[in-house]
Design a protein around this motif. Structure first.
Motif, PDB file in Angstrom:
ATOM      1  N   GLY A 168       0.887  -1.178  -0.124  1.00  0.00           N
ATOM      2  CA  GLY A 168       0.040   0.019  -0.172  1.00  0.00           C
ATOM      3  C   GLY A 168       0.921   1.274  -0.095  1.00  0.00           C
ATOM      4  N   GLU A 169       2.012   1.252  -0.408  1.00  0.00           N
ATOM      5  CA  GLU A 169       2.937   2.476  -0.249  1.00  0.00           C
ATOM      6  C   GLU A 169       2.980   3.152  -1.507  1.00  0.00           C
ATOM      7  OE1 GLU A 169       6.018   0.033   2.566  1.00  0.00           O
ATOM      8  OE2 GLU A 169       6.743   0.383   0.442  1.00  0.00           O
ATOM      9  N   LEU A 170       2.443   2.361  -2.844  1.00  0.00           N
ATOM     10  CA  LEU A 170       2.176   3.221  -4.035  1.00  0.00           C
ATOM     11  C   LEU A 170       0.789   2.535  -4.550  1.00  0.00           C
ATOM     12  CD1 LEU A 170       5.767   2.519  -5.977  1.00  0.00           C
ATOM     13  CD2 LEU A 170       4.800   4.713  -4.959  1.00  0.00           C
ATOM     14  N   ASP A 171       0.499   3.287  -5.747  1.00  0.00           N
ATOM     15  CA  ASP A 171      -1.002   3.102  -6.191  1.00  0.00           C
ATOM     16  C   ASP A 171      -0.698   2.310  -7.534  1.00  0.00           C
ATOM     17  OD1 ASP A 171      -2.517   4.245  -4.199  1.00  0.00           O
ATOM     18  OD2 ASP A 171      -2.306   6.111  -5.244  1.00  0.00           O
ATOM     19  N   LYS A 172       0.669   2.608  -7.960  1.00  0.00           N
ATOM     20  CA  LYS A 172       0.909   2.039  -9.429  1.00  0.00           C
ATOM     21  C   LYS A 172       2.364   1.867  -9.609  1.00  0.00           C
ATOM     22  CE  LYS A 172       0.422   5.996 -12.360  1.00  0.00           C
ATOM     23  NZ  LYS A 172      -0.202   6.629 -13.626  1.00  0.00           N
ATOM     24  N   LEU A 173       2.617   0.871 -10.452  1.00  0.00           N
ATOM     25  CA  LEU A 173       4.362   0.698 -10.592  1.00  0.00           C
ATOM     26  C   LEU A 173       4.380   1.436 -12.257  1.00  0.00           C
ATOM     27  CD1 LEU A 173       5.474  -2.600  -9.289  1.00  0.00           C
ATOM     28  CD2 LEU A 173       5.989  -0.318  -8.623  1.00  0.00           C
ATOM     29  N   HIS A 174       3.180   1.146 -13.045  1.00  0.00           N
ATOM     30  CA  HIS A 174       3.463   1.315 -14.575  1.00  0.00           C
ATOM     31  C   HIS A 174       2.386   2.152 -14.910  1.00  0.00           C
ATOM     32  CE1 HIS A 174       6.148  -2.026 -14.397  1.00  0.00           C
ATOM     33  NE2 HIS A 174       5.426  -2.899 -13.743  1.00  0.00           N
ATOM     34  N   ASP A 175       2.776   3.102 -15.968  1.00  0.00           N
ATOM     35  CA  ASP A 175       1.860   3.734 -16.769  1.00  0.00           C
ATOM     36  C   ASP A 175       1.276   2.953 -18.081  1.00  0.00           C
ATOM     37  OD1 ASP A 175       1.721   6.086 -15.236  1.00  0.00           O
ATOM     38  OD2 ASP A 175       3.776   6.643 -16.015  1.00  0.00           O
ATOM     39  N   TRP A 176       2.289   1.995 -18.253  1.00  0.00           N
ATOM     40  CA  TRP A 176       1.868   1.151 -19.403  1.00  0.00           C
ATOM     41  C   TRP A 176       2.764   0.020 -19.466  1.00  0.00           C
ATOM     42  CZ3 TRP A 176       3.229   6.156 -20.701  1.00  0.00           C
ATOM     43  CH2 TRP A 176       4.668   6.672 -20.801  1.00  0.00           C
ATOM     44  N   ILE A 177       2.194  -1.282 -19.908  1.00  0.00           N
ATOM     45  CA  ILE A 177       2.998  -2.755 -19.991  1.00  0.00           C
ATOM     46  C   ILE A 177       3.045  -2.693 -21.276  1.00  0.00           C
ATOM     47  CG2 ILE A 177       2.227  -3.328 -17.890  1.00  0.00           C
ATOM     48  CD1 ILE A 177       0.418  -4.988 -19.408  1.00  0.00           C
ATOM     49  N   PHE A 178       4.227  -3.596 -21.758  1.00  0.00           N
ATOM     50  CA  PHE A 178       4.502  -4.037 -23.179  1.00  0.00           C
ATOM     51  C   PHE A 178       4.112  -5.427 -23.384  1.00  0.00           C
ATOM     52  CE2 PHE A 178       6.989  -0.342 -22.497  1.00  0.00           C
ATOM     53  CZ  PHE A 178       6.632   0.588 -23.271  1.00  0.00           C
ATOM     54  N   ILE A 179       3.901  -5.712 -24.663  1.00  0.00           N
ATOM     55  CA  ILE A 179       3.608  -7.115 -24.956  1.00  0.00           C
ATOM     56  C   ILE A 179       3.971  -7.624 -26.370  1.00  0.00           C
ATOM     57  CG2 ILE A 179       1.617  -7.414 -23.523  1.00  0.00           C
ATOM     58  CD1 ILE A 179      -0.231  -6.173 -25.904  1.00  0.00           C
ATOM     59  N   GLU A 180       4.269  -8.876 -26.399  1.00  0.00           N
ATOM     60  CA  GLU A 180       4.898  -9.043 -27.803  1.00  0.00           C
ATOM     61  C   GLU A 180       4.625 -10.681 -28.208  1.00  0.00           C
ATOM     62  OE1 GLU A 180       9.215 -10.228 -27.666  1.00  0.00           O
ATOM     63  OE2 GLU A 180       9.120  -8.611 -26.078  1.00  0.00           O
ATOM     64  N   GLN A 181       4.889 -10.909 -29.673  1.00  0.00           N
ATOM     65  CA  GLN A 181       5.038 -12.074 -30.053  1.00  0.00           C
ATOM     66  C   GLN A 181       5.719 -12.145 -31.236  1.00  0.00           C
ATOM     67  OE1 GLN A 181       1.802 -15.172 -30.188  1.00  0.00           O
ATOM     68  NE2 GLN A 181       1.676 -14.753 -32.280  1.00  0.00           N
ATOM     69  N   THR A 182       6.775 -13.212 -31.548  1.00  0.00           N
ATOM     70  CA  THR A 182       7.696 -13.311 -32.337  1.00  0.00           C
ATOM     71  C   THR A 182       7.123 -14.593 -33.326  1.00  0.00           C
ATOM     72  OG1 THR A 182       9.380 -11.750 -31.524  1.00  0.00           O
ATOM     73  CG2 THR A 182      10.040 -12.988 -33.327  1.00  0.00           C
ATOM     74  N   TYR A 183       7.484 -15.619 -32.727  1.00  0.00           N
ATOM     75  CA  TYR A 183       7.223 -16.830 -33.059  1.00  0.00           C
ATOM     76  C   TYR A 183       6.128 -17.646 -32.204  1.00  0.00           C
ATOM     77  CZ  TYR A 183      11.167 -16.877 -36.434  1.00  0.00           C
ATOM     78  OH  TYR A 183      11.921 -16.369 -37.615  1.00  0.00           O
ATOM     79  N   HIS A 184       5.313 -18.348 -32.813  1.00  0.00           N
ATOM     80  CA  HIS A 184       4.758 -19.391 -32.378  1.00  0.00           C
ATOM     81  C   HIS A 184       4.747 -20.742 -33.209  1.00  0.00           C
ATOM     82  CE1 HIS A 184       1.964 -20.825 -29.098  1.00  0.00           C
ATOM     83  NE2 HIS A 184       1.193 -21.403 -29.820  1.00  0.00           N
ATOM     84  N   ALA A 185       3.756 -21.151 -33.844  1.00  0.00           N
ATOM     85  CA  ALA A 185       3.990 -22.469 -34.757  1.00  0.00           C
ATOM     86  C   ALA A 185       4.747 -21.605 -35.931  1.00  0.00           C
ATOM     87  CB  ALA A 185       2.722 -22.845 -35.256  1.00  0.00           C
ATOM     88  N   ALA A 186       4.336 -20.431 -36.375  1.00  0.00           N
ATOM     89  CA  ALA A 186       5.050 -19.657 -37.507  1.00  0.00           C
ATOM     90  C   ALA A 186       5.560 -18.419 -37.091  1.00  0.00           C
ATOM     91  CB  ALA A 186       3.906 -19.668 -38.662  1.00  0.00           C
ATOM     92  N   TYR A 187       6.192 -17.819 -37.960  1.00  0.00           N
ATOM     93  CA  TYR A 187       6.616 -16.251 -37.845  1.00  0.00           C
ATOM     94  C   TYR A 187       5.572 -15.198 -37.592  1.00  0.00           C
ATOM     95  CZ  TYR A 187       9.731 -12.363 -38.240  1.00  0.00           C
ATOM     96  OH  TYR A 187      10.306 -10.952 -37.940  1.00  0.00           O
ATOM     97  N   ASP A 188       5.385 -14.528 -36.765  1.00  0.00           N
ATOM     98  CA  ASP A 188       4.193 -13.745 -36.723  1.00  0.00           C
ATOM     99  C   ASP A 188       4.427 -12.560 -35.438  1.00  0.00           C
ATOM    100  OD1 ASP A 188       1.593 -12.672 -37.228  1.00  0.00           O
ATOM    101  OD2 ASP A 188       0.642 -14.139 -35.831  1.00  0.00           O
TER     102      ASP A 188
END
Length: 426
Positions: free
Chosen positions: A293-313
């Motif tokens: 309870g010392e802070l209300d938030k750590l991040h203004d935004w977060i990042f997400i990604e994908q490069t390969y799964h079954a194929a390059y995407d």
């Protein structure tokens, strides 16, 4: 005040479960996980770095993005972590913890290389086979302090067949509300209830050996459910994950934490809790100030990604509390990536043409007005300033983290099994 005695850390991680639990207000019975949440801390706005198992799980252990830790595809297809990555089990072992793995992991062909000192293998990675090993181990009162990672293959497909009525089965808002999909969700629910039962057995075992007050119990998963529009996409159903923590001190009381967080933050949090220095190369942040309870938030935004799964995407994205921006770095003929595992829901999506709509190179969504992410605002002049802001945030992050996509095509490692995109059909 933190007790002098070091906390034991017990982590249970499932496969492809997202937030499909009763404690997240989904219509599936999870009484044991509900009690864990009621006694501990539930994170309502928690996401993974990538909507696939190996990259996301590696972020959990390293506190780093997939393109930073190197595991940009699946280990069973030949992708690997970089050498000398900071790994939570290894760091805990160096600090005097006994480190154990039970069941499933997907970060390395050799689990000992991750820092586990002992690996317990069952005849399968189902919770039905893994849990008895855990219970037997706990009954012998293991040496403390310990770090236990317990991996269940549930709720990965295939699902058991559900043959009952589906009138009371709740559909997913991002998919058509039809019988085939409801029945598919009911089949998923069978596995969710199975996991919940085995979690209950583990919790009771910890209580019986008198370790409940000295142990932080964590329940989480790697990414969203294996349904079209979820797993292997950067839409919220693909990146949303459960995170429950229950233990002494700040980890009790039925707290609900709504701050925007990432599984990138898990390893720094555990190290901080154990008074172990957080490696400078970790890109996540300790969540303890939020939990306390010392802070209300750590991040203004977060990042997400994908490069390969079954194929390059290759895709990259940034999410704030309200907006989501996704950039696709290759032209693809499908709005919904067809990488998701086969099943009745995928058949419905195929028949409805979900995989035949060209994907825009950029997507911008107002999650407040459009929570299912269907109205792309890239060409809406009312959102032009927000589009430029989100583009800039993403590009700055890619530069600061030396994302290899900045140089164009990212090749797979030699010998990796990758399906050519042109031949990958829904």
């Amino acid at each position: 005040m933190r007790k002098e005695k070091k906390l034991n850390i017990l982590v249970i991680i499932t496969h492809d479960t997202g937030r499909h639990l009763g404690c997240y207000d989904r219509k599936v019975e999870t009484p044991n996980l509900n009690r864990l949440a009621d006694k501990g801390v539930l994170f309502t706005n928690f996401f993974c770095t990538a909507p696939q198992c190996s990259p996301s799980r590696a972020s959990l252990l390293t506190g780093r993005y997939p393109h930073s830790h190197g595991l940009i595809g699946l280990t069973h297809r030949g992708f690997r972590l970089n050498m000398n990555e900071p790994l939570l089990p290894a760091l805990l072992a160096d600090a005097g913890y006994s480190t154990y793995l039970f069941g499933f992991q997907h970060e390395s062909p050799d689990p000992y290389s991750l820092g586990y000192q002992k690996v317990f293998k069952a005849k399968s990675n189902s919770c039905l086979d893994v849990t008895p090993l855990v219970l037997d181990f706990l009954s012998k009162k293991p040496e403390r302090p310990f770090f236990m990672m317990i991996g269940f293959s549930e709720t990965h497909r295939p699902f058991p067949e559900y043959e009952g009525a589906v009138d009371n089965i709740e559909g997913f808002p991002y998919l058509p509300d039809v019988e085939e999909i409801r029945r598919d969700i009911a089949s998923l629910n069978i596995l969710v209830r199975r996991v919940d039962e085995k979690v209950g057995e583990i919790l009771r075992a910890v209580e019986e050996i008198g370790l409940r007050d000295d142990t932080l119990i964590v329940f989480t998963t790697d990414h969203g459910v294996a349904f079209p529009g979820a797993k292997a996409t950067l839409f919220d159903p693909g990146i949303e994950i459960s995170m429950l923590m229950s233990g002494p001190d700040e980890f009790k009381g039925g707290k609900r934490i709504n701050s925007l967080l990432s599984n990138l933050d898990f390893a720094p949090t555990i190290l901080d809790l154990c008074d172990i220095p957080i490696p400078a190369e970790m890109q996540g942040k300790s969540m303890l100030p939020i939990i306390r309870g010392e802070l209300d938030k750590l991040h203004d935004w977060i990042f997400i990604e994908q490069t390969y799964h079954a194929a390059y995407d290759p895709m990259r994205g940034v999410r704030t509390e309200r907006f989501k921006y996704i950039r696709s770095f290759e032209k693809r003929p499908f709005w919904f990536p067809p990488n998701v595992d086969g099943g009745p829901s995928k058949e419905v999506a195929r028949k409805l043409g979900y995989f035949n709509r060209p994907r825009p190179s950029e997507m911008l969504f107002d999650l407040q007005a459009d929570p299912v992410e269907r109205r792309n605002l890239v060409d809406d002049p009312d959102y032009s300033d927000m589009l430029e802001k989100m583009r800039s945030i993403l590009e700055d992050w890619m530069r600061s983290t030396a994302d290899p996509l900045l140089k164009g095509y990212v090749p797979p490692p030699p010998g990796a099994m990758v399906t050519p995109p042109d031949s990958y059909t829904p």
